[in-house]
Write an enzyme that holds these catalytic residues in place. Structure first.
Site, mmCIF file in Angstrom:
data_model
loop_
_atom_site.group_PDB
_atom_site.id
_atom_site.type_symbol
_atom_site.label_atom_id
_atom_site.label_comp_id
_atom_site.label_asym_id
_atom_site.label_seq_id
_atom_site.Cartn_x
_atom_site.Cartn_y
_atom_site.Cartn_z
ATOM 1 C CG HIS A 171 -2.032 0.927 1.322
ATOM 2 N ND1 HIS A 171 -1.986 2.172 1.418
ATOM 3 C CD2 HIS A 171 -3.265 0.619 0.781
ATOM 4 C CE1 HIS A 171 -3.283 2.829 1.172
ATOM 5 N NE2 HIS A 171 -3.968 1.908 0.785
ATOM 6 C CG ASP A 223 -9.090 -4.020 -2.819
ATOM 7 O OD1 ASP A 223 -10.093 -4.026 -2.585
ATOM 8 O OD2 ASP A 223 -8.324 -3.084 -3.539
HETATM 9 N N1 ACO Z 1 4.173 -7.930 -4.531
HETATM 10 C C1 ACO Z 1 5.572 -7.951 -4.795
HETATM 11 N N2 ACO Z 1 6.168 -6.864 -4.478
HETATM 12 C C2 ACO Z 1 5.840 -5.697 -4.377
HETATM 13 C C3 ACO Z 1 4.400 -5.626 -4.132
HETATM 14 C C4 ACO Z 1 3.578 -6.469 -4.318
HETATM 15 N N3 ACO Z 1 2.264 -6.562 -4.201
HETATM 16 N N4 ACO Z 1 4.183 -4.271 -3.733
HETATM 17 C C5 ACO Z 1 5.206 -3.677 -3.918
HETATM 18 N N5 ACO Z 1 6.300 -4.585 -4.016
HETATM 19 C C6 ACO Z 1 7.828 -4.081 -4.037
HETATM 20 C C7 ACO Z 1 8.075 -3.609 -5.467
HETATM 21 O O1 ACO Z 1 8.484 -4.205 -6.530
HETATM 22 C C8 ACO Z 1 9.264 -2.550 -4.875
HETATM 23 O O2 ACO Z 1 10.261 -3.544 -4.820
HETATM 24 P P1 ACO Z 1 11.831 -3.192 -4.814
HETATM 25 O O3 ACO Z 1 12.225 -2.238 -3.780
HETATM 26 O O4 ACO Z 1 12.747 -4.409 -5.084
HETATM 27 O O5 ACO Z 1 11.824 -2.296 -6.443
HETATM 28 C C9 ACO Z 1 9.043 -2.394 -3.669
HETATM 29 O O6 ACO Z 1 8.028 -3.377 -3.006
HETATM 30 C C10 ACO Z 1 8.177 -1.007 -3.189
HETATM 31 O O7 ACO Z 1 7.185 -0.817 -4.074
HETATM 32 P P2 ACO Z 1 6.571 0.499 -4.582
HETATM 33 O O8 ACO Z 1 6.097 0.406 -6.020
HETATM 34 O O9 ACO Z 1 7.702 1.438 -4.436
HETATM 35 O O10 ACO Z 1 5.578 0.647 -3.573
HETATM 36 P P3 ACO Z 1 4.370 1.454 -3.571
HETATM 37 O O11 ACO Z 1 4.063 1.717 -2.307
HETATM 38 O O12 ACO Z 1 4.700 2.795 -4.522
HETATM 39 O O13 ACO Z 1 3.179 0.715 -4.091
HETATM 40 C C11 ACO Z 1 1.366 -0.463 -4.679
HETATM 41 C C12 ACO Z 1 2.031 0.522 -3.563
HETATM 42 C C13 ACO Z 1 1.020 0.162 -5.851
HETATM 43 C C14 ACO Z 1 -0.216 -0.603 -3.900
HETATM 44 C C15 ACO Z 1 2.016 -1.789 -4.586
HETATM 45 O O14 ACO Z 1 2.274 -2.282 -3.263
HETATM 46 C C16 ACO Z 1 1.139 -2.709 -5.417
HETATM 47 O O15 ACO Z 1 1.309 -2.756 -6.793
HETATM 48 N N6 ACO Z 1 0.184 -3.615 -5.024
HETATM 49 C C17 ACO Z 1 -0.215 -4.632 -5.625
HETATM 50 C C18 ACO Z 1 -1.662 -4.104 -6.176
HETATM 51 C C19 ACO Z 1 -2.807 -3.605 -4.799
HETATM 52 O O16 ACO Z 1 -3.112 -4.545 -3.977
HETATM 53 N N7 ACO Z 1 -3.505 -2.654 -5.059
HETATM 54 C C20 ACO Z 1 -4.310 -2.081 -4.043
HETATM 55 C C21 ACO Z 1 -4.083 -1.076 -3.154
HETATM 56 S S1 ACO Z 1 -5.288 -0.742 -1.826
HETATM 57 C C22 ACO Z 1 -6.375 0.026 -2.790
HETATM 58 O O17 ACO Z 1 -6.422 0.664 -3.830
HETATM 59 C C23 ACO Z 1 -7.692 -0.034 -2.287
#
Ligand code: ACO
Length: 476
Positions: A309, A366
């Site tokens: 998140h 979610d």
């Molecule tokens: N699975 C695996 N790795 C992940 C995930 C995930 N769900 N989320 C983040 N990471 C990793 C990234 O690859 C990154 O790794 P790195 O440092 O090796 O490059 C690190 O964690 C940081 O990721 P960011 O993209 O910078 O995290 P951010 O906080 O910007 O992203 C987000 C948040 C978009 C929600 C992300 O966690 C994601 O895509 N999750 C899956 C989709 C999801 O569940 N969305 C619902 C959000 S809640 C809502 O909208 C109600």
């Protein structure tokens, strides 16, 4: 740059610019950079608004590190346990939980407006049979502007009020029709003798040829899910609603834009993606460890959907509530789903794995909600529509706040502004914890907590922890 209690001084060339400190009631304070461009000719670069507050707001408070979410000062756990979606909507939109009389009026006004104009109803016939219900939803909401041209003025409180009630009343009807269209079944007229959530379930799953018994277990679970989704500070769709509304676009147009923003798989579309992910793991033999390995090595861009998140770097408090509900609901409906067991195992593996621990990746709202929707009989394409139904009062509240006070001046130090994420600075009440003793409706008095006092129990604002500054423009 030098720093003192009153803010920072930025030196560029021979110029000096004072960036005053804006205190918030809880969490991070902020530096006011509103004079930066004018004084220095330069701007700030802050992709995703990770460090930038976009507005002042008194609606929702999140502390992502501590896993705290409050609407108007009430902890989400208390609202989910003891309130209804209608009461929570009143709280968000009008700032207070309703009295019994206010709730009755609010309910009655909403029930009165559930019907769609027959011409709007025929609008649904123009979409292809396999249309995704989200663009159908946003199109129909946008089209409401054409049916209510006499009440679109954002600065006329009466017109805003009637548009608010119309939206709250008609969105469930529109959502049910979008679903009926996609499965080729006839539309049911709303039945104003039954409450909002029951009515929505009846219009969605009922048929004109036979009676439909609304299952109270489903009503309670759906009502709770709507509460949990009702607002979340300045996330992608809410910021969209505010941005579109800031051009003085009417409420319907602004909310329609918010629905489109919510449609994306990284925002509201994630619940659908979680279910597909769980089904794929099951189809591949249910090997959770192998899936986690692929995620960690980012094989084919694999992600653990429903994890992570932009704001919560802790367990999303909504996910904890939903997890419990999913377990109970599936048990009571007799749908012990193999996907739920895969989800439990995934969570267990991920929470003990260094990759997820280091990156602070926890289940979000979610991760379990799709399993509940599936057990209720909703197809995955309806999941994001349900999210939109829940988020509607939040969008309305944020739009109304923005219209009423688009850029209030910085507060005096004692007035308790606070900041939300992506960034909002706001007026005090939301940063204060209200307790169940503040429950004001007759129904809530049975919640078993401190008792019905009719007065709020507020946590006094600490002079040493003055506020919370919003985080990024993320997906929440
Ligand atoms: N699975 C695996 N790795 C992940 C995930 C995930 N769900 N989320 C983040 N990471 C990793 C990234 O690859 C990154 O790794 P790195 O440092 O090796 O490059 C690190 O964690 C940081 O990721 P960011 O993209 O910078 O995290 P951010 O906080 O910007 O992203 C987000 C948040 C978009 C929600 C992300 O966690 C994601 O895509 N999750 C899956 C989709 C999801 O569940 N969305 C619902 C959000 S809640 C809502 O909208 C109600």
């Amino acid at each position: 740059m030098s720093n003192d209690a009153a803010g920072v001084v930025l030196r560029t060339g021979d110029k000096e610019l004072q960036l005053p400190l804006v205190e918030s009631t809880e969490g991070n304070n902020a530096y006011d950079v509103s004079q930066l461009l004018e004084e220095t000719g330069n701007v700030t670069l802050d992709p995703g608004f990770v460090n930038t507050a976009s507005c002042r707001s008194a609606i929702t408070y999140i502390d992502g590190d501590a896993g705290i979410l409050r609407y108007r000062g009430y902890p989400i756990e208390q609202l989910a346990e003891n309130s209804t979606f209608l009461e929570t909507s009143h709280l968000l939109i009008y700032g207070e939980l309703p009295t019994a009389q206010q709730l009755e009026n609010f309910d009655a006004r909403i029930r009165y407006h559930t019907l769609l104009h027959e011409d709007l109803k025929s609008f649904f016939g123009g979409f292809p049979r396999d249309a995704h219900p989200m663009p159908v939803l946003s199109s129909a909401v946008s089209a409401l502007s054409t049916f209510y041209q006499d009440s679109l003025d954002p600065f006329d409180p009466e017109q805003v009020e009637i548009s608010t009630v119309r939206l709250m009343a008609k969105l469930p009807t529109i959502a049910a029709y979008a679903y009926k269209k996609s499965i080729g079944q006839p539309f049911l007229y709303p039945d104003n003798s039954i409450p909002l959530v029951e009515n929505f379930l009846r219009m969605t799953f009922g048929l004109p040829v036979e009676p439909y018994e609304v299952d109270p277990i489903m009503v309670k679970a759906l009502d709770q899910l709507l509460i949990l989704h009702a607002d979340h500070e300045q996330n992608c769709s809410t910021s969209t609603v505010r941005l579109v509304g800031s051009s003085h676009a009417n409420l319907f147009a602004s909310v329609s834009a918010g629905i489109n923003a919510l449609f994306g798989p990284l925002h509201g579309g994630a619940n659908q993606a979680v279910l597909y992910m769980l089904e794929k793991i099951k189809a591949d033999g249910g090997d959770v460890d192998e899936f986690v390995r692929k995620v960690k090595s980012k094989e084919g861009g694999a992600k653990l959907m429903g994890f992570g998140h932009r704001v919560y770097k802790n367990y999303d408090p909504r996910a904890a509530i939903i997890k419990k509900t999913a377990d109970q609901l599936l048990e009571s409906l007799g749908h012990r789903d193999a996907l739920l067991d895969i989800a439990f195992k995934l969570e267990q593996v991920a929470l003990s794995d260094g990759y997820f621990i280091e990156r602070k990746l926890y289940p979000n709202v979610d991760f379990y909600s799709g399993l509940i929707y599936k057990a209720m009989g909703f197809p995955p394409r309806m999941f994001t529509v349900l999210f939109a139904l829940g988020r509607l009062p939040g969008w309305i509240a944020q739009w109304r706040e923005m219209i009423q006070d688009p850029d209030p001046p910085p507060p005096p130090p004692t007035s308790g502004l606070r900041w939300g994420h992506r960034a909002q600075v706001r007026a005090g009440v939301q940063a204060l914890t209200r307790r169940c003793s503040a429950h004001r409706t007759a129904r809530l008095s049975s919640c078993g907590c401190a008792g019905l006092t009719g007065a709020f129990t507020r946590r006094p604002r600490s002079p040493t922890s003055p506020g919370s500054v919003a985080g990024p423009l993320g997906v929440q």
